[in-house]
Every structure is written in structure tokens, then in C-alpha cells.
Design a protein around this motif. Structure first.
Motif, PDB file in Angstrom:
ATOM      1  N   UNK A 120       0.817  -1.199   0.000  1.00 19.21           N
ATOM      2  CA  UNK A 120       0.000   0.000   0.000  1.00 19.21           C
ATOM      3  C   UNK A 120       0.861   1.264   0.000  1.00 19.21           C
ATOM      4  N   UNK A 121       2.127   1.153   0.363  1.00 16.72           N
ATOM      5  CA  UNK A 121       2.995   2.315   0.518  1.00 16.72           C
ATOM      6  C   UNK A 121       3.852   2.569  -0.707  1.00 16.72           C
ATOM      7  N   UNK A 122       3.329   2.209  -1.868  1.00 17.24           N
ATOM      8  CA  UNK A 122       4.036   2.529  -3.102  1.00 17.24           C
ATOM      9  C   UNK A 122       3.047   3.057  -4.134  1.00 17.24           C
ATOM     10  N   UNK A 123       3.560   3.818  -5.065  1.00 14.24           N
ATOM     11  CA  UNK A 123       2.738   4.387  -6.122  1.00 14.24           C
ATOM     12  C   UNK A 123       3.435   4.132  -7.454  1.00 14.24           C
ATOM     13  N   UNK A 124       2.699   3.567  -8.384  1.00 17.17           N
ATOM     14  CA  UNK A 124       3.250   3.243  -9.697  1.00 17.17           C
ATOM     15  C   UNK A 124       3.381   4.505 -10.552  1.00 17.17           C
ATOM     16  N   UNK A 125       4.478   4.593 -11.285  1.00 18.41           N
ATOM     17  CA  UNK A 125       4.697   5.702 -12.210  1.00 18.41           C
ATOM     18  C   UNK A 125       4.869   5.131 -13.622  1.00 18.41           C
ATOM     19  N   UNK A 126       4.085   5.671 -14.549  1.00 18.50           N
ATOM     20  CA  UNK A 126       4.224   5.331 -15.963  1.00 18.50           C
ATOM     21  C   UNK A 126       4.454   6.623 -16.743  1.00 18.50           C
ATOM     22  N   UNK A 127       4.674   6.501 -18.033  1.00 17.69           N
ATOM     23  CA  UNK A 127       4.916   7.689 -18.859  1.00 17.69           C
ATOM     24  C   UNK A 127       3.719   8.638 -18.840  1.00 17.69           C
ATOM     25  N   UNK A 151       8.330   4.713  -3.409  1.00 18.64           N
ATOM     26  CA  UNK A 151       8.125   4.140  -2.078  1.00 18.64           C
ATOM     27  C   UNK A 151       7.892   5.278  -1.084  1.00 18.64           C
ATOM     28  N   UNK A 152       6.641   5.488  -0.677  1.00 17.35           N
ATOM     29  CA  UNK A 152       6.343   6.595   0.231  1.00 17.35           C
ATOM     30  C   UNK A 152       6.860   6.331   1.642  1.00 17.35           C
ATOM     31  N   UNK A 153       7.211   5.100   1.944  1.00 16.64           N
ATOM     32  CA  UNK A 153       7.757   4.774   3.264  1.00 16.64           C
ATOM     33  C   UNK A 153       9.285   4.717   3.263  1.00 16.64           C
ATOM     34  N   UNK A 184       9.567  15.226 -14.560  1.00 19.12           N
ATOM     35  CA  UNK A 184       8.690  15.972 -13.661  1.00 19.12           C
ATOM     36  C   UNK A 184       7.328  15.305 -13.685  1.00 19.12           C
ATOM     37  N   UNK A 185       6.807  14.985 -12.500  1.00 17.34           N
ATOM     38  CA  UNK A 185       5.477  14.378 -12.411  1.00 17.34           C
ATOM     39  C   UNK A 185       4.388  15.406 -12.680  1.00 17.34           C
ATOM     40  N   UNK A 186       3.263  14.915 -13.175  1.00 19.38           N
ATOM     41  CA  UNK A 186       2.075  15.750 -13.309  1.00 19.38           C
ATOM     42  C   UNK A 186       1.529  16.046 -11.917  1.00 19.38           C
ATOM     43  N   UNK A 187       0.830  17.154 -11.809  1.00 23.82           N
ATOM     44  CA  UNK A 187       0.298  17.611 -10.527  1.00 23.82           C
ATOM     45  C   UNK A 187      -0.628  16.574  -9.878  1.00 23.82           C
ATOM     46  N   UNK A 188      -1.454  15.889 -10.691  1.00 30.90           N
ATOM     47  CA  UNK A 188      -2.378  14.891 -10.134  1.00 30.90           C
ATOM     48  C   UNK A 188      -1.624  13.763  -9.432  1.00 30.90           C
ATOM     49  N   UNK A 240      -1.569  12.558  -5.426  1.00 31.77           N
ATOM     50  CA  UNK A 240      -1.808  11.168  -5.023  1.00 31.77           C
ATOM     51  C   UNK A 240      -0.723  10.690  -4.053  1.00 31.77           C
ATOM     52  N   UNK A 241       0.511  10.985  -4.375  1.00 33.27           N
ATOM     53  CA  UNK A 241       1.634  10.544  -3.536  1.00 33.27           C
ATOM     54  C   UNK A 241       1.629  11.286  -2.204  1.00 33.27           C
ATOM     55  N   UNK A 242       1.312  12.582  -2.205  1.00 33.96           N
ATOM     56  CA  UNK A 242       1.230  13.337  -0.954  1.00 33.96           C
ATOM     57  C   UNK A 242       0.117  12.815  -0.061  1.00 33.96           C
ATOM     58  N   UNK A 243      -0.992  12.376  -0.654  1.00 35.18           N
ATOM     59  CA  UNK A 243      -2.078  11.782   0.121  1.00 35.18           C
ATOM     60  C   UNK A 243      -1.607  10.488   0.786  1.00 35.18           C
ATOM     61  N   UNK A 244      -0.881   9.651   0.050  1.00 34.75           N
ATOM     62  CA  UNK A 244      -0.334   8.415   0.624  1.00 34.75           C
ATOM     63  C   UNK A 244       0.623   8.738   1.758  1.00 34.75           C
ATOM     64  N   UNK A 245       1.428   9.764   1.567  1.00 37.89           N
ATOM     65  CA  UNK A 245       2.392  10.153   2.583  1.00 37.89           C
ATOM     66  C   UNK A 245       1.682  10.616   3.858  1.00 37.89           C
TER      67      UNK A 245
END
Length: 113
Positions: A54-61, A77-79, A95-99, A103-108
Motif C-alpha cells: 500500500x505504501x508505493x505508487x506506480x509511475x508510468x509515462x 516508495x512513500x515509506x 517531472x510528475x504531473x500535478x495529479x 496522489x503521492x502526498x495523500x499516501x504520505x
């Protein structure tokens, strides 16, 4: 080098013997305002292997506003949080998109609540 929140950077993580180094990707999560004045930035580890947690977020193009990642998908890995000196950042690769940043800040936040 101006490092913004959501930048994927290559960081020089030295081995424990301090003789060898390896550049690894990391996501800058500290605010852009903080990054402008501080010596350090706060980063999350980026890896090519999913642990299915649950403490990871997938990144694609599709999550990138600009740049590329070498391995797709990659996982933030947010942890796995580090403060690193800006001096050891080799370059900014994407550079990640704002959305995706939101999402990652919410997980954090969930990690600490």
C-alpha cells in the motif's frame, strides 16, 4: 539547478565503504518553496520492483509532465524517505504531473496519520 516538488532526480547514494557510488532515482517531495532556500531536499526512493504494498505508487509515462524514466513502470516508495544535499543530485530526469504528486502526498499523509 532548480529542483521542484515532483522532480524525479538521480541521486548519488554512496555505498557504505564510501569507495563506490551508484546513481539512483528519487522523487523530490519537499515543497518547491523549501527547496529554493534549503541545502537539502526531501526525497522518496524510486525503484523498478513492486512489493505490492500500500505504501508505493506506480509511475508510468502517462504520469509525467516532462522527461522520461528508464524503467516503466517504476514505483515510488512513500515509506522510504531521505533528506539529501542538493549537491549530490546529478540531474533532473523527469517531472510528475500535478495529479500524481497529489496522489503521492495523500499516501504520505496516510503513512503518518
Amino acid at each position: 539547478m532548480q529542483v521542484k516538488q515532483g522532480s524525479i532526480v538521480l541521486v548519488d547514494f554512496s555505498y557504505s565503504n564510501f569507495k563506490e557510488t551508484k546513481y539512483r532515482p528519487a522523487l523530490v517531495i519537499s515543497s518547491s518553496k523549501y527547496n529554493e532556500t534549503a541545502i537539502d531536499v526531501v526525497v522518496l526512493r524510486v525503484t523498478s520492483r513492486s512489493r505490492g504494498g500500500v505504501w508505493e505508487s506506480e509511475i508510468t509515462k502517462y504520469d509525467l509532465a516532462e522527461g522520461t524514466v528508464n524503467i516503466e513502470p517504476s514505483y515510488v516508495r512513500v515509506d522510504s524517505i531521505y533528506a539529501v544535499e542538493k549537491e549530490i543530485i546529478r540531474k533532473i530526469v523527469a517531472q510528475l504531473k500535478e495529479e500524481k504528486i497529489k496522489e503521492i502526498k495523500t499516501q504520505l499523509l496516510e503513512l503518518f496519520s
